[in-house]
Each structure stands twice: as structure tokens, then as C-alpha cells.
Write an enzyme that holds these catalytic residues in place. Structure first.
Site, PDB file in Angstrom:
ATOM      1  N   SER A  48       0.813  -1.215   0.000  1.00  0.00           N
ATOM      2  CA  SER A  48       0.000   0.000   0.000  1.00  0.00           C
ATOM      3  C   SER A  48       0.847   1.266   0.000  1.00  0.00           C
ATOM      4  O   SER A  48       0.494   2.257  -0.654  1.00  0.00           O
ATOM      5  CB  SER A  48      -0.954  -0.004   1.193  1.00  0.00           C
ATOM      6  OG  SER A  48      -0.247  -0.176   2.410  1.00  0.00           O
ATOM      7  N   CYS A  77      -6.309  -6.730   0.662  1.00  0.00           N
ATOM      8  CA  CYS A  77      -5.069  -6.647   1.423  1.00  0.00           C
ATOM      9  C   CYS A  77      -4.514  -5.213   1.382  1.00  0.00           C
ATOM     10  O   CYS A  77      -5.057  -4.346   2.058  1.00  0.00           O
ATOM     11  CB  CYS A  77      -4.097  -7.710   0.910  1.00  0.00           C
ATOM     12  SG  CYS A  77      -2.871  -8.138   2.136  1.00  0.00           S
ATOM     13  N   ARG A 104      -1.364  -2.750   9.729  1.00  0.00           N
ATOM     14  CA  ARG A 104      -0.597  -3.370   8.629  1.00  0.00           C
ATOM     15  C   ARG A 104       0.317  -4.477   9.166  1.00  0.00           C
ATOM     16  O   ARG A 104       0.832  -4.385  10.268  1.00  0.00           O
ATOM     17  CB  ARG A 104       0.242  -2.319   7.911  1.00  0.00           C
ATOM     18  CG  ARG A 104      -0.605  -1.284   7.194  1.00  0.00           C
ATOM     19  CD  ARG A 104       0.267  -0.223   6.540  1.00  0.00           C
ATOM     20  NE  ARG A 104       1.108  -0.811   5.504  1.00  0.00           N
ATOM     21  CZ  ARG A 104       2.225  -0.243   5.059  1.00  0.00           C
ATOM     22  NH1 ARG A 104       2.635   0.897   5.564  1.00  0.00           N
ATOM     23  NH2 ARG A 104       2.934  -0.835   4.118  1.00  0.00           N
ATOM     24  N   ILE A 126      -1.254 -12.768   2.678  1.00  0.00           N
ATOM     25  CA  ILE A 126       0.128 -12.454   2.313  1.00  0.00           C
ATOM     26  C   ILE A 126       0.517 -11.138   2.983  1.00  0.00           C
ATOM     27  O   ILE A 126       0.073 -10.073   2.578  1.00  0.00           O
ATOM     28  CB  ILE A 126       0.283 -12.352   0.780  1.00  0.00           C
ATOM     29  CG1 ILE A 126      -0.190 -13.650   0.116  1.00  0.00           C
ATOM     30  CG2 ILE A 126       1.743 -12.053   0.418  1.00  0.00           C
ATOM     31  CD1 ILE A 126      -0.239 -13.608  -1.396  1.00  0.00           C
ATOM     32  N   HIS A 162      -6.120 -12.578  -0.204  1.00  0.00           N
ATOM     33  CA  HIS A 162      -6.162 -12.647  -1.670  1.00  0.00           C
ATOM     34  C   HIS A 162      -7.127 -13.763  -2.079  1.00  0.00           C
ATOM     35  O   HIS A 162      -6.985 -14.894  -1.630  1.00  0.00           O
ATOM     36  CB  HIS A 162      -4.780 -12.970  -2.228  1.00  0.00           C
ATOM     37  CG  HIS A 162      -3.808 -11.844  -2.098  1.00  0.00           C
ATOM     38  ND1 HIS A 162      -3.353 -11.122  -3.174  1.00  0.00           N
ATOM     39  CD2 HIS A 162      -3.199 -11.313  -1.018  1.00  0.00           C
ATOM     40  CE1 HIS A 162      -2.499 -10.187  -2.765  1.00  0.00           C
ATOM     41  NE2 HIS A 162      -2.383 -10.297  -1.458  1.00  0.00           N
ATOM     42  N   GLU A 164      -7.745 -14.144  -5.520  1.00  0.00           N
ATOM     43  CA  GLU A 164      -7.588 -14.198  -6.984  1.00  0.00           C
ATOM     44  C   GLU A 164      -6.495 -15.164  -7.424  1.00  0.00           C
ATOM     45  O   GLU A 164      -6.238 -15.316  -8.612  1.00  0.00           O
ATOM     46  CB  GLU A 164      -7.283 -12.791  -7.525  1.00  0.00           C
ATOM     47  CG  GLU A 164      -5.873 -12.264  -7.257  1.00  0.00           C
ATOM     48  CD  GLU A 164      -5.646 -11.759  -5.842  1.00  0.00           C
ATOM     49  OE1 GLU A 164      -6.509 -11.984  -4.976  1.00  0.00           O
ATOM     50  OE2 GLU A 164      -4.589 -11.163  -5.600  1.00  0.00           O
TER      51      GLU A 164
END
Ligand code: GLN
Length: 187
Positions: A48, A77, A104, A126, A162, A164
Site C-alpha cells: 500500500s 489486502c 498493517r 500475504i 487474496h 484471486e
């Protein structure tokens, strides 16, 4: 339906198979003009703080802030960190689309990354954040260790994991995001 994926950095292309399986069109967002014709935006996983630096470089912060204030967005995330109202460890700028506080890298160095599942669907954490607090208007769709990991507030959705990265398309989370976009078009 046309979905944009913020493509400054991070896990961008793994979304395409999911979006194609749902019959959605998709494209990469790198400039303000790329936001013009999309119905929803995925803010992918990645880093980020790196994405924020690139947003400054490409003058994207204000256009993205306007977009998430008006249209559906899903933060994954790092993207969830960007959509939060408050970020700690360390504090940084965020769009405030979802009334939540995120910490975080909160799973610690031993458990930086691990596979898991949500409702039987394989997902991955992750270097994930933890959602430490949510406001009363935030709907919690899944939790882990008593912390929300999948939330929605109005047209915004966030997952700290995640969804994807597996070949099993489309994921239930991509499916849910397209439902939010459809609902948003009706109202
Ligand atoms: N640790 C990253 C951050 O703080 C998020 C990791 C991810 O998106 N997989 O932005």
C-alpha cells in the site's frame, strides 16, 4: 459490466480469469482517464505504501478518492488498507470508504503469509493486515480469530486476504463484488 483494476503495482493480472468467468469486461487503471468508463474498481493486493507513492507521482489520489466515494470498489489486502478510515503500524493516508481501523502486517513475521479458506474456498493471507475495529454500518461477511477478514459498507468491499490466486474461477468474492455493482446500478 466493466471493472477496472488499479495497476500501479501488485497482484493485478490474476483477477482477469475471475472477471472473464463472470462475463465482465476489464481493464487496467493507471491514469484518471481510465476511471471514466468503469462500473467498479478493484484495488489489488501489493504494497500500500508503494501504491500511495505512485498515486502521488501519477496525480491519481484525488480521482481515486472521488471514484471510491461514488462507485463500487473492492480493496484486497493492500487495497483494503487503502479503503480503510484509519491505518496504523504505521499510520498512512487512506480513502476512508470503509469505517474500519486496520493494522498493517499484523500477522507477524512467523506467519507473514499462509494459505487458508473462507467458506471452503482457498484464499491466501500475504503479509496481511488485521481489521481491529469496524463501525456499526460495516457488514462482516467472514472472520478469523474474532477479527473481520471480509467486510462491506455500502458500495465498498474489503478482504484482508487474496481471493484471486487460485485457478478455481470465479471466486465467491469476485462474484459478490459483481453483485454489489449490479445493486449499485439499480439504486
Ligand atoms: N503488507 C502490505 C501493506 O501493508 C499488504 C500485503 C498485501 O497486499 N498482500 O500494504
Amino acid at each position: 459490466m466493466h471493472i477496472g483494476v488499479l495497476a500501479l503495482q501488485g497482484a493485478v493480472t490474476p483477477h482477469y480469469a475471475h472477471l472473464a468467468a463472470l462475463g465482465a469486461e476489464f481493464s487496467e487503471v493507471r491514469a484518471a482517464a481510465d476511471l471514466a468508463n468503469i462500473d467498479g474498481l478493484i484495488l489489488p493486493g501489493g504494497e500500500s505504501s508503494a501504491m500511495l507513492r505512485m498515486m502521488d507521482y501519477y496525480d491519481l489520489k484525488n480521482p481515486l478518492g472521488e471514484f471510491v466515494g461514488q462507485k463500487p470498489s473492492w480493496g484486497i489486502c493492500a487495497g483494503a488498507i487503502l479503503l480503510a478510515r484509519e491505518v496504523v503500524s504505521p499510520p498512512q493516508f487512506s480513502f476512508g470508504a470503509i469505517d474500519m481501523r486496520v493494522r498493517r502486517n499484523a500477522y507477524g513475521s512467523q506467519l507473514d503469509s499462509f494459505n487458508d479458506e473462507v467458506n471452503g474456498y482457498p484464499i491466501a493471507f500475504i503479509r496481511a493486515p488485521v481489521i481491529e475495529r469496524v463501525g456499526a454500518d460495516v457488514k462482516i461477511l467472514a472472520t478469523k480469530n474474532d477479527h473481520p477478514i471480509w467486510v462491506e459498507q455500502g458500495r465498498a468491499m474489503a478482504t484482508t486476504f487474496h481471493a484471486e490466486l487460485t485457478p478455481d474461477v470465479p471466486s465467491p468474492m469476485h462474484q459478490r463484488f459483481t453483485e454489489i455493482i449490479r445493486t449499485h446500478h439499480k439504486t
